[in-house]
Scaffold this active site. Structure first.
Site: not given
Ligand code: NOJ
Length: 582
Positions: A230, A297
């Site tokens: 993310d 690893e």
């Molecule tokens: C990207 C994620 O896909 C989204 O759903 C989220 O709100 C933001 N990052 C923050 O984590």
């Protein structure tokens, strides 16, 4: 069909072969990866109208039948759910609303037994404010090691009453919140690029890096095949945290901003940097090189996939250099309008950029953050839609047109070499749910902007499995955490299964032919001589013709093996794509 609407030719002349083949044979180079958004897939515990891990395990055979290779699971970790699980309070446990670690192990075992790889989500840019690390920081003094794990800072102004800089949160409003000390006085500020409940971690701190190595190993030891990472463009912020004013129509996650999801790079006053100082800083790359070595690893081909809203594609390719991540979502492709010249250009740039670093390109049209492509592709310029669409949005999409284009766009996408992502429900042709009642909406964007931005709830409505069951078979309780539209019965999986021409059967046919012809590991040979609105290429034994225009186009000889719409001549109608065995 009137003959003067024909713009086709009888036999296209082949152009040069462009050697886009990605090097290597690891599974992720060509895999079709199905995104499961756990809260909306299936409510197996059947109690609360919220999907869970048991539901996923029970419904998994449907994914094998669909023909995908792998699953990406959006977060199921312990979380107060302020951002639907992207606010993690414990990275190494399952939230009770989704089940237990034992349920996760059972899900993973079932996936592997069925021959599916399993990727989980990693959320390193920020934790939940309920995470023990942040709670410890709150009760520790300014300057303490606990505070140094996050982005705390003194305020500006005469008495620290102003935030440290002018940064805006992706979800609207300021990106800084101020603490109140135990004695009631105002304290330090902390950075949250997203919701205030999602404080940003300090990735300059070696302690944070060590903790995330442990988290990677925790899930790798359990047997996962990789991670979707993310906000992989946001971990490092520019030194000095300089002010930055995004353009007025900018938004969130970094990139060109044509969807409005991310800030555009625009003109900036005075001394401000020209690009966002919180996205795409060079320092992120050493973190991914470190993680790459952690994955090394382990046996098997484990994968890191970057969610990085970074443009141009040549810059994004830096995330997938040989010693960094393995894949990055191709949001440039997702954002490309449905037109021949733009589609050809983005395909070329993608293959060139990723091949340049030995990585496969990825392809994606929908996910849990954007308007479903069965609606998005019918939006007009009048409606920018980047922050979601709702009943009061201008330029409402026409449903039949959107679905027709979505089917054509997917038929094009699944013929491309590389790895493709499919978001749950797109195989049913689900549209965006536009008319959700205001009081049902849950996206923090909706609240942070006082309803000015509709946000992402419309693409997150629980799936319809059975037309005649309560909550369309989503769960036994008959509840669903976001209301399902009353007219969704025809989209239910059991209404489409085995039905010629249904979107589900189209996806199944595409995925079966893609696998049989090994298109994911193929090369592109562009075919010339078609009208501008047509995207035409050959990938191995398959000729692909996608007509983004309105006028019909004559098809070359060969057996039509899949078509996004039925038609009964050798003329390909508008907004239709075909695969032809050549
Ligand atoms: C990207 C994620 O896909 C989204 O759903 C989220 O709100 C933001 N990052 C923050 O984590």
């Amino acid at each position: 069909m009137n003959s003067d609407t024909l713009q086709g030719i009888s036999a296209p002349a082949p152009a040069s072969v462009v050697p886009f083949r990605s090097s290597g044979s690891e599974w992720w180079r060509s895999a079709v990866i199905y995104q499961i958004y756990p809260r909306s897939f299936a409510d197996g515990m059947g109690d609360d109208g919220l999907g869970d891990l048991i539901g996923i395990t029970e419904r998994m055979p449907a994914l094998v039948e669909l023909g995908v290779d792998a699953i990406w699971l959006s977060p199921f970790y312990t979380s107060p759910q302020k951002d639907a699980g992207y606010d993690v309070a414990d990275y190494c446990d399952v939230d009770p609303i989704f089940g237990t670690l034992a349920d996760f192990d059972a899900l993973q075992a079932r996936a592997h037994e069925l021959g599916l790889k399993l990727i989980v989500d990693l959320v390193p840019n920020h934790s939940s404010d309920q995470h023990a690390w942040f709670q410890a920081a709150l009760v520790s003094p300014a300057g303490s090691p606990e505070r140094d794990r996050y982005m705390f800072s003194e305020g500006t102004g005469t008495d620290g009453e102003l935030p440290p800089n002018n940064w805006e949160s992706v979800f609207g409003g300021p990106a800084w919140s101020r603490l109140t000390n135990a004695d009631g006085t105002a304290g330090q500020w902390y950075l949250h690029l997203f919701d205030p409940s999602q404080p940003d971690l300090n990735w300059q701190n070696p302690w944070v890096r060590e903790k995330f190595r442990d988290i990677l190993r925790f899930w790798l030891d359990r047997g996962v095949d990789g991670f979707r990472v993310d906000v992989a463009h946001g971990l490092i912020k520019a030194a000095g945290l300089p002010d930055y004013t995004p353009p007025a129509d900018g938004g969130s996650m970094g990139g060109s901003g044509s969807l409005g999801l991310e800030p555009e790079i625009g003109a900036h006053a005075g001394t401000e940097p020209s690009t966002p100082p919180y996205w795409a800083q060079d320092g992120v790359h050493e973190i991914y090189r470190d993680w790459h070595s952690v994955l090394e690893e382990y046996e098997g081909d484990r994968v890191l996939c970057a969610e990085a809203w970074v443009e141009p594609l040549t810059t994004l390719a830096r995330w997938v250099r040989p010693d960094e991540m393995h894949q990055a979502f191709n949001f440039s492709y997702l954002e490309t309008p449905w037109s021949g010249p733009t589609m050809r250009a983005v395909i070329n740039s993608s293959l060139t950029a990723f091949t340049g670093v030995g990585a496969p390109s990825t392809w994606v049209l929908s996910n849990h953050d954007v308007v479903r492509h069965a609606s998005r592709l019918a939006l007009t310029a009048e409606n920018p839609q980047g922050h979601g669409i709702g009943p009061r949005s201008p330029g409402q999409p026409e449903r039949a047109l959107g679905l027709r284009r979505a089917r054509a766009a997917t038929t094009l996408m699944l013929a491309l070499p590389g790895s493709a992502y499919v978001y749950q429900g797109e195989e049913l042709g689900l549209p965006e749910v536009i008319d959700l009642p205001d009081d049902a909406r849950q996206d923090p964007t909706w609240f942070r902007t006082n309803g000015e931005r509709y946000g992402r709830d419309g693409c997150r409505v629980p799936l319809p499995w059975e037309a005649d069951s309560p909550s369309y078979g989503f769960g036994d309780s008959g509840k669903s955490w976001l209301p399902q539209p009353a007219d969704w019965a025809p989209y239910a999986r059991d209404c489409q299964r085995g039905v010629v021409g249904s979107t589900l059967e189209l996806y199944r046919a595409l995925l079966a032919e893609r696998a049989a012809a090994d298109l994911g590991l193929g090369d592109i040979e562009w075919l010339t001589g078609y009208p501008d609105a047509v995207v035409a290429f050959r990938n191995g034994s398959v000729t692909v013709i996608a007509n983004t225009g309105a006028a019909a186009v004559a098809l070359p000889a060969g057996e039509i093996i899949v078509a996004s719409e039925a038609f009964d001549t050798r003329l390909l109608p508008g907004d239709t794509s075909v695969w032809i065995r050549s």
